[in-house]
Write a protein that holds these residues in place. Structure first.
Motif, PDB file in Angstrom:
ATOM      1  N   SER A 121      22.457 -51.827  25.570  1.00 32.51           N
ATOM      2  CA  SER A 121      21.366 -52.069  24.635  1.00 32.51           C
ATOM      3  C   SER A 121      20.028 -52.117  25.355  1.00 32.51           C
ATOM      4  O   SER A 121      19.946 -52.599  26.488  1.00 32.51           O
ATOM      5  CB  SER A 121      21.614 -53.402  23.916  1.00 32.51           C
ATOM      6  N   ASP A 145      17.793 -54.128  24.473  1.00 30.89           N
ATOM      7  CA  ASP A 145      17.439 -55.535  24.457  1.00 30.89           C
ATOM      8  C   ASP A 145      18.010 -56.218  25.694  1.00 30.89           C
ATOM      9  O   ASP A 145      19.151 -55.962  26.090  1.00 30.89           O
ATOM     10  CB  ASP A 145      17.981 -56.206  23.189  1.00 30.89           C
ATOM     11  N   ALA A 201      23.623 -60.651  21.618  1.00 35.06           N
ATOM     12  CA  ALA A 201      23.946 -59.275  21.999  1.00 35.06           C
ATOM     13  C   ALA A 201      25.002 -58.670  21.079  1.00 35.06           C
ATOM     14  O   ALA A 201      24.897 -57.503  20.686  1.00 35.06           O
ATOM     15  CB  ALA A 201      24.423 -59.235  23.448  1.00 35.06           C
ATOM     16  N   PHE A 236      23.293 -57.929  17.741  1.00 37.38           N
ATOM     17  CA  PHE A 236      22.430 -56.754  17.807  1.00 37.38           C
ATOM     18  C   PHE A 236      23.253 -55.462  17.842  1.00 37.38           C
ATOM     19  O   PHE A 236      22.879 -54.456  17.226  1.00 37.38           O
ATOM     20  CB  PHE A 236      21.532 -56.824  19.041  1.00 37.38           C
ATOM     21  N   MET A 237      24.351 -55.473  18.572  1.00 42.10           N
ATOM     22  CA  MET A 237      25.177 -54.268  18.649  1.00 42.10           C
ATOM     23  C   MET A 237      25.871 -53.987  17.325  1.00 42.10           C
ATOM     24  O   MET A 237      25.993 -52.830  16.913  1.00 42.10           O
ATOM     25  CB  MET A 237      26.211 -54.398  19.757  1.00 42.10           C
ATOM     26  N   PRO A 256      18.962 -53.695  17.900  1.00 45.88           N
ATOM     27  CA  PRO A 256      18.684 -54.620  19.006  1.00 45.88           C
ATOM     28  C   PRO A 256      17.320 -55.280  18.877  1.00 45.88           C
ATOM     29  O   PRO A 256      16.320 -54.618  18.601  1.00 45.88           O
ATOM     30  CB  PRO A 256      18.748 -53.721  20.241  1.00 45.88           C
ATOM     31  N   GLU A 316      29.395 -56.148  24.433  1.00 47.76           N
ATOM     32  CA  GLU A 316      27.993 -56.511  24.215  1.00 47.76           C
ATOM     33  C   GLU A 316      27.084 -56.258  25.412  1.00 47.76           C
ATOM     34  O   GLU A 316      25.919 -55.923  25.255  1.00 47.76           O
ATOM     35  CB  GLU A 316      27.857 -57.960  23.753  1.00 47.76           C
ATOM     36  N   ASP A 344      21.488 -45.421  25.704  1.00 44.47           N
ATOM     37  CA  ASP A 344      21.499 -46.388  24.611  1.00 44.47           C
ATOM     38  C   ASP A 344      22.838 -46.284  23.875  1.00 44.47           C
ATOM     39  O   ASP A 344      23.282 -45.185  23.529  1.00 44.47           O
ATOM     40  CB  ASP A 344      20.337 -46.078  23.656  1.00 44.47           C
ATOM     41  N   ARG A 350      23.564 -46.720  20.963  1.00 46.37           N
ATOM     42  CA  ARG A 350      23.438 -46.113  19.643  1.00 46.37           C
ATOM     43  C   ARG A 350      23.538 -44.593  19.700  1.00 46.37           C
ATOM     44  O   ARG A 350      23.897 -43.957  18.695  1.00 46.37           O
ATOM     45  CB  ARG A 350      22.132 -46.559  18.994  1.00 46.37           C
TER      46      ARG A 350
END
Length: 413
Positions: A114, A116, A124, A127-128, A133, A321, A377, A379
């Motif tokens: 991430s 972040d 974490a 956010f994931m 994030p 995470e 990333d 994502r």
């Protein structure tokens, strides 16, 4: 025990755990047949390693000299590594993954994570699972949003399913999802002369309620019970000699295989496995991490074997995470880090390769002087899996504010 209507409904989904939560009157419920997903429908399986797995000892950069300097007692020696490409190698406990990699079904993405920088497990993971994030206000999960783009005329109640006691953050949202702890218990309960108080309470609430949310979710639940009962999960035998570990995670993977094979319309399945937070007594080729890795890899390999030809329609992706510190600590473990590793398994995966840009492990290359840096990333990995497996073309919906674009994919699919 006081039970409220809203207590049964959370995040647009109903989590059913154990026979006592399903009332006896469901046996009298008659619903219209729901058309399930077609036989060639693609399916995405997402696995979360909770606790921050140590990616550096999972897929080991054994050509990095500083790896051995920073981990004098935790490092995996070169002769113990399951070599992958002359630079990276698998932890020896993951022998069941080696054939999948060599056959081109398993891809690895290293130095993922991430943007972040939090080292909080809770933040974490949140956010994931939300896919945003740094933003705590996101109400739904990325996988729920990925499924919203394709609105089916007749949706299966099993379109999104999680193995566990509650719907995870990843699957919460507008699209209904179901959580199941045990397929054999996900059946008509409350039988006999003394049905449980919860069964009676649920039956009375449903009969008396004018709550549209309860009625809608109840109808989906009744249909799910009927469909799963017809699939007869109690008599399931894994195919091709697949042997799952007799553990909670092994059982979760076996039950995902059951659900996918039953043609119930599953498009996305989720499971998690905990106990990756190895601050103490982590071990190297043996020990706590090694035991966890064997269970993890053997369960996934058994799932792959069990699914047989159906693997052509499956993409499985793993995540955690964050990673762990490059240096071992003073208690024989590693602390909260940053960059990590993800696995992608599937019949259409271009495996046999470690993807991503490797940032190096020299002291000046470390994140904040202590962690593997993130170069991919997470994502981008999940986005490619959702785009090419679920057909989620609107990546701005799936991952808002991330600028994930198809031309940025790693092309492991």
């Amino acid at each position: 025990m006081r039970i409220t209507r809203r207590g049964f409904v959370k995040g647009g989904a109903l989590a059913l755990v154990g026979t006592s939560t399903i009332p006896s009157f469901l046996t009298r419920s008659v619903m219209a047949e729901v058309t399930t997903a077609s036989a060639n429908k693609k399916k995405l399986v997402v696995l979360f390693q909770r606790g921050a797995a140590d990616g550096l000892n999972i897929v080991v950069p054994y050509r990095e000299k500083n790896y051995y300097t920073m981990r004098p007692s935790l490092a995996i020696k070169p002769e113990q590594i399951l070599d992958l490409d002359g630079f990276f190698g698998l932890h020896p406990s993951m022998a069941s993954f080696k054939p999948l990699y060599e056959q081109g079904h398993l891809a690895i993405v290293h130095a993922t994570g991430s943007p972040d920088m939090t080292r909080s497990h809770f933040d974490a993971q949140d956010f994931m699972e939300s896919g945003t994030p740094g933003l705590k206000a996101t109400a739904d999960g990325w996988l729920n949003r990925a499924l919203q783009e394709e609105k089916l005329r007749e949706e299966s109640p099993f379109r999104a399913v999680a193995l566990g006691g509650q719907v995870p953050r990843t699957l919460q949202g507008k699209l209904p999802a179901i959580a199941i702890s045990n397929l054999q218990d996900f059946s008509v309960g409350g039988r006999g002369p003394n049905p449980s108080p919860m069964s009676n309470a649920f039956q009375q609430m449903y009969a008396d309620s004018v709550d549209a949310v309860l009625h809608g979710t109840g109808q989906e639940t009744f249909e799910a019970v009927r469909m799963l009962k017809s699939a007869d999960p109690a008599h399931y035998t894994p195919a091709n000699g697949a042997a799952y570990p007799n553990t909670p995670f092994g059982n979760s993977m076996k039950q995902i295989a059951q659900l996918l094979k039953a043609n119930l319309g599953v498009e996305a399945a989720f499971a998690d496995i905990g106990d990756w937070d190895t601050h103490q007594n982590q071990g190297n080729v043996n020990g706590r991490l090694a035991n966890r890795l064997k269970e993890f890899s053997d369960s996934i390999a058994a799932f792959w074997k069990d699914m047989g030809d159906d693997t052509e329609n499956i993409t499985l992706v793993t995540m955690s995470e964050f990673g762990r510190t490059a240096r071992q600590n003073g208690t024989g473990g590693t602390d909260h880090g940053h960059g990590n590793v993800m696995f992608v398994l599937g019949g259409n995966v271009k495996g046999g390769k470690v993807y991503g840009r490797w940032p190096g492990l020299e002291n000046e290359q470390l994140n904040e002087g202590r962690d593997l840096a993130v170069t991919t990333d997470f994502r981008r990995v999940l986005g490619e899996a959702a785009y090419k497996t679920l057909g989620a073309k609107d990546l701005k919906l799936v991952f808002p504010n991330a600028n994930v674009q198809s031309q940025q994919f790693l092309n492991f699919l």
